[in-house]
Design a protein around this motif. Sequence first.
Motif, PDB file in Angstrom:
ATOM      1  N   GLY A  38       0.800  -1.214   0.000  1.00 17.81           N
ATOM      2  CA  GLY A  38       0.000   0.000   0.000  1.00 17.81           C
ATOM      3  C   GLY A  38       0.833   1.264   0.000  1.00 17.81           C
ATOM      4  O   GLY A  38       1.126   1.835  -1.050  1.00 17.81           O
ATOM      5  N   HIS A  39       1.249   1.708   1.197  1.00 15.88           N
ATOM      6  CA  HIS A  39       1.933   3.001   1.309  1.00 15.88           C
ATOM      7  C   HIS A  39       3.328   3.002   0.691  1.00 15.88           C
ATOM      8  O   HIS A  39       3.895   4.063   0.431  1.00 15.88           O
ATOM      9  N   GLU A  40       3.897   1.828   0.428  1.00 12.46           N
ATOM     10  CA  GLU A  40       5.178   1.740  -0.266  1.00 12.46           C
ATOM     11  C   GLU A  40       5.012   1.140  -1.663  1.00 12.46           C
ATOM     12  O   GLU A  40       5.963   0.612  -2.229  1.00 12.46           O
ATOM     13  N   GLY A  41       3.811   1.260  -2.184  1.00 10.67           N
ATOM     14  CA  GLY A  41       3.545   0.681  -3.498  1.00 10.67           C
ATOM     15  C   GLY A  41       2.447   1.404  -4.244  1.00 10.67           C
ATOM     16  O   GLY A  41       2.638   2.494  -4.779  1.00 10.67           O
ATOM     17  N   HIS A  42       1.256   0.816  -4.251  1.00 13.97           N
ATOM     18  CA  HIS A  42       0.154   1.315  -5.068  1.00 13.97           C
ATOM     19  C   HIS A  42      -0.289   2.730  -4.712  1.00 13.97           C
ATOM     20  O   HIS A  42      -0.787   3.458  -5.582  1.00 13.97           O
ATOM     21  N   ASP A  43      -0.134   3.135  -3.456  1.00 11.14           N
ATOM     22  CA  ASP A  43      -0.609   4.461  -3.046  1.00 11.14           C
ATOM     23  C   ASP A  43       0.093   5.603  -3.768  1.00 11.14           C
ATOM     24  O   ASP A  43      -0.408   6.729  -3.797  1.00 11.14           O
ATOM     25  N   MET A  44       1.249   5.344  -4.356  1.00 14.89           N
ATOM     26  CA  MET A  44       2.005   6.404  -5.034  1.00 14.89           C
ATOM     27  C   MET A  44       1.643   6.543  -6.510  1.00 14.89           C
ATOM     28  O   MET A  44       2.140   7.444  -7.186  1.00 14.89           O
ATOM     29  N   ALA A  45       0.781   5.673  -7.008  1.00 18.00           N
ATOM     30  CA  ALA A  45       0.522   5.633  -8.448  1.00 18.00           C
ATOM     31  C   ALA A  45       0.025   6.964  -9.001  1.00 18.00           C
ATOM     32  O   ALA A  45       0.550   7.464 -10.006  1.00 18.00           O
ATOM     33  N   ALA A  46      -0.982   7.545  -8.360  1.00 23.67           N
ATOM     34  CA  ALA A  46      -1.557   8.785  -8.895  1.00 23.67           C
ATOM     35  C   ALA A  46      -0.539   9.914  -8.884  1.00 23.67           C
ATOM     36  O   ALA A  46      -0.512  10.746  -9.797  1.00 23.67           O
ATOM     37  N   TRP A  47       0.317   9.953  -7.870  1.00 23.94           N
ATOM     38  CA  TRP A  47       1.323  11.019  -7.779  1.00 23.94           C
ATOM     39  C   TRP A  47       2.271  10.968  -8.975  1.00 23.94           C
ATOM     40  O   TRP A  47       2.625  11.996  -9.548  1.00 23.94           O
ATOM     41  N   PHE A  48       2.674   9.773  -9.367  1.00 29.82           N
ATOM     42  CA  PHE A  48       3.582   9.641 -10.503  1.00 29.82           C
ATOM     43  C   PHE A  48       2.869   9.873 -11.834  1.00 29.82           C
ATOM     44  O   PHE A  48       3.380  10.575 -12.709  1.00 29.82           O
ATOM     45  N   THR A  49       1.705   9.273 -11.999  1.00 28.32           N
ATOM     46  CA  THR A  49       1.048   9.361 -13.303  1.00 28.32           C
ATOM     47  C   THR A  49       0.582  10.777 -13.626  1.00 28.32           C
ATOM     48  O   THR A  49       0.542  11.164 -14.800  1.00 28.32           O
ATOM     49  N   THR A  50       0.237  11.584 -12.627  1.00 29.32           N
ATOM     50  CA  THR A  50      -0.147  12.967 -12.910  1.00 29.32           C
ATOM     51  C   THR A  50       1.039  13.774 -13.430  1.00 29.32           C
ATOM     52  O   THR A  50       0.854  14.835 -14.030  1.00 29.32           O
ATOM     53  N   GLN A  51       2.262  13.275 -13.225  1.00 26.73           N
ATOM     54  CA  GLN A  51       3.455  13.932 -13.770  1.00 26.73           C
ATOM     55  C   GLN A  51       3.829  13.380 -15.152  1.00 26.73           C
ATOM     56  O   GLN A  51       4.842  13.771 -15.730  1.00 26.73           O
ATOM     57  N   GLY A  52       3.020  12.424 -15.634  1.00 25.26           N
ATOM     58  CA  GLY A  52       3.296  11.827 -16.932  1.00 25.26           C
ATOM     59  C   GLY A  52       4.212  10.622 -16.874  1.00 25.26           C
ATOM     60  O   GLY A  52       4.631  10.099 -17.909  1.00 25.26           O
ATOM     61  N   ILE A  53       4.507  10.160 -15.656  1.00 33.80           N
ATOM     62  CA  ILE A  53       5.440   9.045 -15.471  1.00 33.80           C
ATOM     63  C   ILE A  53       4.674   7.726 -15.389  1.00 33.80           C
ATOM     64  O   ILE A  53       3.729   7.593 -14.609  1.00 33.80           O
ATOM     65  N   THR A  54       5.059   6.756 -16.200  1.00 34.86           N
ATOM     66  CA  THR A  54       4.496   5.408 -16.098  1.00 34.86           C
ATOM     67  C   THR A  54       5.048   4.770 -14.828  1.00 34.86           C
ATOM     68  O   THR A  54       6.255   4.747 -14.609  1.00 34.86           O
ATOM     69  N   TYR A  55       4.138   4.259 -14.004  1.00 33.01           N
ATOM     70  CA  TYR A  55       4.519   3.787 -12.673  1.00 33.01           C
ATOM     71  C   TYR A  55       4.128   2.316 -12.528  1.00 33.01           C
ATOM     72  O   TYR A  55       3.020   1.922 -12.894  1.00 33.01           O
ATOM     73  N   ALA A  56       5.051   1.514 -12.013  1.00 28.94           N
ATOM     74  CA  ALA A  56       4.782   0.084 -11.860  1.00 28.94           C
ATOM     75  C   ALA A  56       5.159  -0.372 -10.457  1.00 28.94           C
ATOM     76  O   ALA A  56       6.146   0.096  -9.881  1.00 28.94           O
ATOM     77  N   VAL A  57       4.368  -1.276  -9.912  1.00 33.98           N
ATOM     78  CA  VAL A  57       4.634  -1.843  -8.585  1.00 33.98           C
ATOM     79  C   VAL A  57       4.997  -3.310  -8.758  1.00 33.98           C
ATOM     80  O   VAL A  57       4.229  -4.094  -9.326  1.00 33.98           O
ATOM     81  N   LEU A  58       6.163  -3.670  -8.259  1.00 35.90           N
ATOM     82  CA  LEU A  58       6.659  -5.037  -8.370  1.00 35.90           C
ATOM     83  C   LEU A  58       6.286  -5.835  -7.118  1.00 35.90           C
ATOM     84  O   LEU A  58       6.694  -5.493  -6.014  1.00 35.90           O
ATOM     85  N   LYS A  59       5.507  -6.876  -7.317  1.00 35.15           N
ATOM     86  CA  LYS A  59       5.233  -7.833  -6.235  1.00 35.15           C
ATOM     87  C   LYS A  59       6.205  -8.988  -6.428  1.00 35.15           C
ATOM     88  O   LYS A  59       5.982  -9.876  -7.229  1.00 35.15           O
ATOM     89  N   TYR A  60       7.317  -8.910  -5.700  1.00 29.05           N
ATOM     90  CA  TYR A  60       8.403  -9.862  -5.903  1.00 29.05           C
ATOM     91  C   TYR A  60       8.380 -10.969  -4.850  1.00 29.05           C
ATOM     92  O   TYR A  60       7.791 -10.833  -3.774  1.00 29.05           O
ATOM     93  N   ARG A  61       9.055 -12.066  -5.175  1.00 31.28           N
ATOM     94  CA  ARG A  61       9.112 -13.210  -4.262  1.00 31.28           C
ATOM     95  C   ARG A  61      10.161 -12.989  -3.170  1.00 31.28           C
ATOM     96  O   ARG A  61      11.176 -12.330  -3.391  1.00 31.28           O
ATOM     97  N   MET A  62       9.887 -13.553  -2.001  1.00 27.42           N
ATOM     98  CA  MET A  62      10.821 -13.464  -0.891  1.00 27.42           C
ATOM     99  C   MET A  62      11.946 -14.494  -1.073  1.00 27.42           C
ATOM    100  O   MET A  62      11.780 -15.493  -1.774  1.00 27.42           O
TER     101      MET A  62
END
Length: 289
Positions: free
Chosen positions: A84-108
């Motif tokens: 959440g707060h270290e992932g998807h919650d930042m999407a709108a902040w980046f995309t409003t600047q024109g930046i394509t934003y991706a969240v990686l759900k990686y394996r432990m």
Amino acid sequence: MKKILFLPLLFITMMLSAQDSVELPLWPDGAPNTNGLTGEQEELEGGRVANVACPTLTVYRPAKPNGMAVIMCPGGGYALLAMGHEGHDMAAWFTTQGITYAVLKYRMPNGHNEVPLSDAEQAIRLMRKYAKEWNVNPRRIGIMGASAGGHLAASLATLCGSDATRPDFQILFYPVISMQKGVTHGGSRKNLIGETPSAELEQKYSLERQVSSRTPQAFLMLSADDTTVPPVNSINYFLALRGQNVPATLHVYPTGGHGWGFRDSFTYKRQWTGELEKWLREGLSFPEQ
């Protein structure tokens, strides 16, 4: 009255700009390695997840892309992911600047230290594979991470196996950098390289020792009173970057502790968002295409 109306409209615009997203499996034909975890993903409190067996990349596309992209690696001590707060919650902040934003759900790691880095490398391969379709410049793709996710991001920046998986810049939130005892975050170290790692493994993942002139330009931020991941992690990494003449900027905020991510409760949120926005707009330099 105009100001009262403007704020809800701004919020709605930001939310709409982040809704154009797609989730891609990282390894549709099966990963080349395994962390031994099976079964269903665990959904935890606060938007956290654990037991990730099927890693994914969720891509948020802006309405007006500027060609830049950022891949975010959430933190969680290499045990879980704060999506959440270290992932998807930042999407709108980046995309409003024109930046394509991706969240990686990686394996432990789960005893397999190479697994998270292989997922990060695959994420940047995917971003470059679909660069034309997503209106992304394949030479303007950055890696970002928080805490242990910052260690993963910096691992990609320093240990990437080829130009194909080298990021063009890195953004690190209060990152774990070193695996040296007394400096590292104990949980991240144990989960990534084990209780009694070899000297070679400890050296490999002490990323302040892996910086070279090829390491991409960096933006680092943290709080001076972070007692979870000692500030010396970021400071030593910054000094190593500068020692190799790699452009780097370091922002240390007086208070805030650890793990603030995109939370409004962090006193200096306005400062870090403003400083990062300016760096993304004016502070980066890219080679001629």
